[in-house]
Structures are given as C-alpha cells and as structure tokens.
Scaffold this active site. Structure first.
Site, short mmCIF file in Angstrom:
data_model
loop_
_atom_site.label_atom_id
_atom_site.label_comp_id
_atom_site.label_asym_id
_atom_site.label_seq_id
_atom_site.Cartn_x
_atom_site.Cartn_y
_atom_site.Cartn_z
N TYR A 89 0.84 -1.20 0.00
CA TYR A 89 0.00 0.00 0.00
C TYR A 89 0.88 1.26 0.00
O TYR A 89 0.67 2.18 -0.79
CB TYR A 89 -0.92 -0.03 1.22
N GLU B 161 -11.73 5.74 5.38
CA GLU B 161 -11.09 6.36 6.55
C GLU B 161 -12.10 6.48 7.70
O GLU B 161 -11.74 6.30 8.86
CB GLU B 161 -10.51 7.73 6.22
N TRP C 23 -5.37 0.98 10.22
CA TRP C 23 -5.57 1.02 8.78
C TRP C 23 -5.36 -0.37 8.16
O TRP C 23 -6.00 -0.71 7.17
CB TRP C 23 -4.63 2.05 8.14
#
Length: 184
Positions: A17, A39, A47
């Site tokens: 990522y 988010e 995350w």
C-alpha cells in the site's frame, strides 16, 4: 536497501500500500470519496484492518458507486450488518450511505468533490518539510469543518488528515523514504 516510512515495514500489505498508493495525489472525485468513507470506517481501528477488508468493502458497497450506495435502504443496511467481511457498524454504514447522498447533491449543484477538496489545499500537494508527522493541521480542521457543514460524518480533523496523507493532498513520506520524491 530500500528506505521507506517506518509504519510501512510491519506488514507486507502495508508495504505494498505504501509503495504503490499512499501519498499519490488522487484527483478522481469518486476515488477521493471512497477513501474518505474507508477512513471513516477506520476510526478506532488500524488502517491494516481496513486494507485487509478493502475488497470486501468494495464488493459490499458496489464499488463505492455513489449512485448505488445513495439508494441503499434498510434491507441493504441489514445485509451489510451481516457481512463479516466489512466493519459491521450501523452508524458507519449509515454515514457512508448519507455520504453518497451528499456527494451526489454536491455533484447535482455543480460542485465537483475533487475541485472542492483540492482548492482548499491550494491546488497542489503540500509537502511536509520535517519528519514530524502531525495528527491534524489547520487545513485538516478547515476541511473537516466544511465536510461537517455539508453533513458528512466521521470526518473529524484527525480522520481528514489521515485521508489527506493517503490521497496525496499532503506528502508526509519521511525524508529518507524512496517514495517521497516519487509522489511529488
């Protein structure tokens, strides 16, 4: 040896990522909206949890197509609450559905989501000049306030700042990170 941001070293998915997506300036309105919704789901979680579930989120929310998501009703909410592939939070699911409706209302009013956001940032990526990474800034507070005025939920200044980092509105790659110059 490749130097990258320290947070990206703990897991192969985070590394991928980081190396391919995080901090790359995004100008596509739909993609910016999708990331803002993800988010919001991340609030209170890591995350990495969201990254591991991202494809399931995309499937559950029909590719984060605002037109489709805006039409979700109680049956869809019930379906999503049964989906173990996503974060099963009624309030976050409802916030995403409402977020799609707000996104479409902006579009109908001639307000492009990408232009709205990027204009607040001065139209270009803000490069962090230090290795100190804030959790929020005056700009994330201002964007958060504007999002809240429009009715978005889960858009506090800390979430908005993380979103700004992810979408390249801010370049917070460490000075020694190989991606810092690449995403400029």
């Amino acid at each position: 040896m490749i130097k990258r941001c320290a947070w990206a070293e703990s897991d192969p998915l985070l590394r991928e990522y980081h190396d391919s997506e995080w901090g790359v300036p995004e100008y596509d309105s739909r993609a910016l909206w999708e990331m803002l919704m993800l988010e919001g789901f991340q609030a209170g979680l890591s995350w990495l949890v969201i990254l591991r579930k991202r494809e399931a989120f995309r499937e559950a929310f029909r590719g984060f197509d605002p037109e489709a998501v805006a039409n979700f009703g109680e049956g869809d909410i019930a379906r999503l609450l049964e989906n173990s592939g996503i974060i099963r939070s009624r309030i976050k699911i409802k916030a995403t559905i409402e977020g799609a409706r707000i996104y479409l209302a902006m579009k109908k009013a001639g307000e492009d989501f990408s232009k709205f956001v990027w204009s607040m940032a001065g139209g270009k990526t803000i490069v962090n000049k230090t290795d100190e990474i804030p959790v929020k800034t005056e700009l994330s507070e201002a964007i958060s306030a504007e999002f809240k005025k429009k009715g978005f939920k889960f858009v506090g200044p800390v979430i908005v700042y993380a979103w700004m980092q992810a979408t390249g509105i801010v370049n917070d790659h460490a000075k020694a990170c190989f991606r810092r110059k690449a995403v400029k």
